[in-house]
Design a protein around this motif. Structure first.
Motif, PDB file in Angstrom:
ATOM      1  N   LYS A 156      29.744 -34.130 -20.279  1.00 49.62           N
ATOM      2  CA  LYS A 156      28.671 -33.943 -19.300  1.00 49.62           C
ATOM      3  C   LYS A 156      29.237 -33.484 -17.961  1.00 49.62           C
ATOM      4  N   GLY A 157      30.507 -33.816 -17.687  1.00 46.98           N
ATOM      5  CA  GLY A 157      31.168 -33.368 -16.472  1.00 46.98           C
ATOM      6  C   GLY A 157      31.872 -32.034 -16.621  1.00 46.98           C
ATOM      7  N   GLY A 158      31.664 -31.357 -17.761  1.00 39.94           N
ATOM      8  CA  GLY A 158      32.218 -30.023 -17.952  1.00 39.94           C
ATOM      9  C   GLY A 158      33.594 -29.982 -18.576  1.00 39.94           C
ATOM     10  N   LEU A 159      34.039 -31.095 -19.148  1.00 39.06           N
ATOM     11  CA  LEU A 159      35.370 -31.154 -19.756  1.00 39.06           C
ATOM     12  C   LEU A 159      35.261 -31.268 -21.272  1.00 39.06           C
ATOM     13  N   GLU A 160      35.858 -30.315 -21.977  1.00 39.37           N
ATOM     14  CA  GLU A 160      36.074 -30.488 -23.409  1.00 39.37           C
ATOM     15  C   GLU A 160      37.280 -31.399 -23.601  1.00 39.37           C
ATOM     16  N   CYS A 161      37.271 -32.206 -24.641  1.00 36.88           N
ATOM     17  CA  CYS A 161      38.344 -33.190 -24.817  1.00 36.88           C
ATOM     18  C   CYS A 161      39.030 -33.050 -26.167  1.00 36.88           C
ATOM     19  N   VAL A 162      40.333 -33.296 -26.141  1.00 43.04           N
ATOM     20  CA  VAL A 162      41.144 -33.419 -27.346  1.00 43.04           C
ATOM     21  C   VAL A 162      41.521 -34.892 -27.431  1.00 43.04           C
ATOM     22  N   LEU A 163      40.987 -35.598 -28.414  1.00 42.12           N
ATOM     23  CA  LEU A 163      41.147 -37.047 -28.492  1.00 42.12           C
ATOM     24  C   LEU A 163      42.243 -37.424 -29.476  1.00 42.12           C
ATOM     25  N   ALA A 164      43.316 -38.033 -28.961  1.00 43.54           N
ATOM     26  CA  ALA A 164      44.311 -38.629 -29.846  1.00 43.54           C
ATOM     27  C   ALA A 164      43.736 -39.924 -30.415  1.00 43.54           C
ATOM     28  N   GLU A 165      44.262 -40.356 -31.546  1.00 41.90           N
ATOM     29  CA  GLU A 165      43.776 -41.586 -32.167  1.00 41.90           C
ATOM     30  C   GLU A 165      43.918 -42.747 -31.189  1.00 41.90           C
ATOM     31  N   PRO A 166      42.792 -43.390 -30.777  1.00 42.94           N
ATOM     32  CA  PRO A 166      42.902 -44.510 -29.835  1.00 42.94           C
ATOM     33  C   PRO A 166      43.548 -45.721 -30.499  1.00 42.94           C
ATOM     34  N   PHE A 167      44.071 -46.633 -29.675  1.00 38.84           N
ATOM     35  CA  PHE A 167      44.777 -47.800 -30.210  1.00 38.84           C
ATOM     36  C   PHE A 167      43.834 -48.847 -30.796  1.00 38.84           C
ATOM     37  N   GLY A 168      42.552 -48.782 -30.443  1.00 36.86           N
ATOM     38  CA  GLY A 168      41.575 -49.677 -31.063  1.00 36.86           C
ATOM     39  C   GLY A 168      41.513 -51.065 -30.479  1.00 36.86           C
ATOM     40  N   GLU A 169      41.991 -51.260 -29.265  1.00 37.89           N
ATOM     41  CA  GLU A 169      41.971 -52.577 -28.611  1.00 37.89           C
ATOM     42  C   GLU A 169      40.695 -52.748 -27.789  1.00 37.89           C
ATOM     43  N   HIS A 170      40.242 -54.009 -27.668  1.00 40.59           N
ATOM     44  CA  HIS A 170      39.121 -54.313 -26.775  1.00 40.59           C
ATOM     45  C   HIS A 170      39.469 -55.380 -25.746  1.00 40.59           C
ATOM     46  N   ASP A 171      40.568 -56.111 -25.964  1.00 38.68           N
ATOM     47  CA  ASP A 171      41.019 -57.138 -25.028  1.00 38.68           C
ATOM     48  C   ASP A 171      41.777 -56.457 -23.883  1.00 38.68           C
ATOM     49  N   ASN A 172      41.238 -56.512 -22.685  1.00 34.96           N
ATOM     50  CA  ASN A 172      41.832 -55.786 -21.570  1.00 34.96           C
ATOM     51  C   ASN A 172      43.250 -56.234 -21.276  1.00 34.96           C
ATOM     52  N   GLU A 173      43.533 -57.514 -21.392  1.00 33.53           N
ATOM     53  CA  GLU A 173      44.891 -57.991 -21.122  1.00 33.53           C
ATOM     54  C   GLU A 173      45.881 -57.406 -22.118  1.00 33.53           C
ATOM     55  N   ALA A 174      45.436 -57.166 -23.343  1.00 31.23           N
ATOM     56  CA  ALA A 174      46.333 -56.675 -24.391  1.00 31.23           C
ATOM     57  C   ALA A 174      46.765 -55.239 -24.164  1.00 31.23           C
ATOM     58  N   PHE A 175      45.989 -54.467 -23.396  1.00 31.86           N
ATOM     59  CA  PHE A 175      46.349 -53.064 -23.184  1.00 31.86           C
ATOM     60  C   PHE A 175      47.755 -52.927 -22.606  1.00 31.86           C
ATOM     61  N   ALA A 176      48.108 -53.804 -21.689  1.00 34.28           N
ATOM     62  CA  ALA A 176      49.413 -53.705 -21.014  1.00 34.28           C
ATOM     63  C   ALA A 176      50.558 -54.076 -21.941  1.00 34.28           C
ATOM     64  N   ARG A 177      50.255 -54.654 -23.103  1.00 32.63           N
ATOM     65  CA  ARG A 177      51.312 -55.014 -24.050  1.00 32.63           C
ATOM     66  C   ARG A 177      51.587 -53.908 -25.063  1.00 32.63           C
ATOM     67  N   ILE A 178      50.869 -52.792 -24.970  1.00 35.11           N
ATOM     68  CA  ILE A 178      51.172 -51.642 -25.824  1.00 35.11           C
ATOM     69  C   ILE A 178      52.502 -51.056 -25.363  1.00 35.11           C
ATOM     70  N   PRO A 179      53.483 -50.921 -26.236  1.00 32.65           N
ATOM     71  CA  PRO A 179      54.808 -50.440 -25.810  1.00 32.65           C
ATOM     72  C   PRO A 179      54.730 -49.042 -25.192  1.00 32.65           C
ATOM     73  N   PRO A 180      55.437 -48.818 -24.109  1.00 36.09           N
ATOM     74  CA  PRO A 180      55.429 -47.486 -23.483  1.00 36.09           C
ATOM     75  C   PRO A 180      55.798 -46.362 -24.447  1.00 36.09           C
ATOM     76  N   ALA A 181      56.676 -46.644 -25.400  1.00 38.97           N
ATOM     77  CA  ALA A 181      57.041 -45.608 -26.369  1.00 38.97           C
ATOM     78  C   ALA A 181      55.836 -45.206 -27.215  1.00 38.97           C
ATOM     79  N   ASP A 182      54.975 -46.169 -27.548  1.00 41.16           N
ATOM     80  CA  ASP A 182      53.764 -45.852 -28.303  1.00 41.16           C
ATOM     81  C   ASP A 182      52.789 -45.049 -27.441  1.00 41.16           C
ATOM     82  N   VAL A 183      52.695 -45.407 -26.169  1.00 41.88           N
ATOM     83  CA  VAL A 183      51.844 -44.650 -25.253  1.00 41.88           C
ATOM     84  C   VAL A 183      52.329 -43.200 -25.166  1.00 41.88           C
ATOM     85  N   ALA A 184      53.647 -43.027 -25.071  1.00 43.22           N
ATOM     86  CA  ALA A 184      54.213 -41.680 -24.988  1.00 43.22           C
ATOM     87  C   ALA A 184      53.874 -40.870 -26.236  1.00 43.22           C
ATOM     88  N   ARG A 185      53.954 -41.485 -27.409  1.00 43.52           N
ATOM     89  CA  ARG A 185      53.618 -40.761 -28.640  1.00 43.52           C
ATOM     90  C   ARG A 185      52.130 -40.385 -28.666  1.00 43.52           C
TER      91      ARG A 185
END
Length: 397
Positions: A156-185
């Motif tokens: 709606k804001g004019g951006l087409e998106c390419v979506l990588a497979e999301p990690f599937g988390e809903h617990d906000n505190e858990a997001f910070a425990r995703i390893p940086p190497a996984d984020v990089a991939r």
């Protein structure tokens, strides 16, 4: 400005700027990362935080209620006691709840406190605007339905998106425990299918420290939400941040945004179809064969990413090099003639060009394009002269 320093605009009280950040209560990433980023510009700013209750990210009424304005306004009032210079909601909830909701929140924060305000989502959109991004890769920790909502919101804001497979988390505190190497991939996976940049859309994910390395590897910007929020907060406060080590946005974002704003004003003032700025600034990864910015009238084709021509060897640019004054062409029946591609591919029938200099060197030039022949008025020429003065003043020496 240079690639290793920042224009240090202190507050009116001759102290470092104070950035007030409204922070999700379960977030453990953004505070240490923000402090780490600020080490690149010692003495520029300090960051100050107030927490609001946020623990779960989902598409339901209970989750949405966490982002009601009242707790944020209360937190903003507390930060106002510290005489902060800018306020930001350092969370990305607007990415799935709606961009207008974040704009309303920013306006409400300012109305409540008198302090300029923005949000992480608005910062990411501002970054995309500064870099001319229309196709954005997304790296997300959320569940699939939240990810789909973000894709819809950005569309709606004019951006087409390419979506990588999301990690599937809903617990906000858990997001910070995703390893940086996984984020990089995940960032690498999002940098496909024509993505012009990748956004890490969450302020509780460790993506900022990977941005510099990944940009070199991928060849496109990486907009981490924590970095983008800090960048836009400082820019909104008038600091025009620019320092190296944490990606293009903190180094070049304010320069790009300045260029874009100038070109948009010029487009409006002249009623032209396209305005561009080309400049050679190796320290900012800018060269004249690609534009540093572009503003377009509705329905006009973008020229931003077309690097097919050797710009310095064009007849019109050689004329600028020799004459060092504005070239005003109501038509192309007389020399110097533009490249055929400008006429045949992009439909340009008239233009104005103006040189931007650094010392004795022709560093770059502004172009104003029309898809019909037209007599450029004195007002058009004055608008071009004003834009040239702006970009000359803002272009690093």
């Amino acid at each position: 400005m240079s690639d290793s320093s920042t224009e240090n605009r202190l507050s009116s009280e001759n102290r470092p700027l104070r950035v007030g950040m409204l922070t999700p209560s379960s977030n453990t990433c953004l505070e240490p990362v923000t402090y780490g980023l600020l080490q690149g510009a010692p003495g520029l700013a300090t960051a100050h935080f107030a927490r609001v209750p946020v623990t779960r990210i989902a598409l339901d009424t209970g989750s949405d209620a966490q982002f009601a304005p009242e707790p944020m306004l209360a937190a903003a009032r507390q930060l106002a006691d510290a005489k902060v210079d800018v306020l930001v909601w350092n969370g990305t909830s607007g990415s799935w709840l709606g961009i207008e909701r974040d704009r309303a929140l920013a306006a409400a924060l300012t109305a409540e406190t008198g302090i300029p305000a923005t949000t992480s989502t608005l910062a990411l959109l501002d970054a995309c605007a500064a870099y001319g991004v229309t196709r954005l890769g997304l790296a997300l920790p959320y569940t699939g339905d939240v990810a789909d909502a973000i894709v819809s919101t950005y569309a709606k804001g004019g951006l087409e998106c390419v979506l990588a497979e999301p990690f599937g988390e809903h617990d906000n505190e858990a997001f910070a425990r995703i390893p940086p190497a996984d984020v990089a991939r995940q960032i690498e996976a999002a940098a496909t299918d024509g993505a012009q940049a990748v956004a890490v859309v969450c302020t509780n994910v460790y993506g900022a420290l990977e941005a510099e390395r990944l940009e070199r590897a991928l060849g496109i910007p990486v907009f981490d939400s924590v970095s983008a929020t800090l960048w836009r907060a400082l820019d909104l406060a008038g600091a025009r941040p620019s320092w190296s080590g944490h990606g293009q946005l903190l180094r070049d974002g304010s320069l790009r945004a300045d260029v874009q704003r100038t070109l948009e004003r010029l487009l409006k003032a002249t009623g032209a179809d396209r305005t561009t700025f080309r400049v050679d600034l190796p320290g900012h990864d800018l060269h004249v064969d690609l534009t540093a910015g572009e503003a377009l009238a509705p329905g006009i084709r973008s020229i931003r990413r077309d690097a097919s021509l050797d710009q310095r060897r064009l007849h019109t640019v050689e004329w600028l090099e020799a004459e060092r004054r504005a070239l005003v062409q109501p038509h192309f029946r007389e020399a110097p003639h533009p490249p055929e591609a400008l006429k045949d591919v992009y439909g340009v029938r008239a233009q104005m060009l103006s040189p931007v200099q650094a010392g004795d060197a022709l560093t770059g030039w502004i172009s104003v394009h029309s898809t019909r022949e037209r007599d450029w008025t004195d007002a058009d020429r004055q608008a071009l002269a004003a834009a040239t003065a702006e970009l000359t003043a803002r272009t690093p020496r």
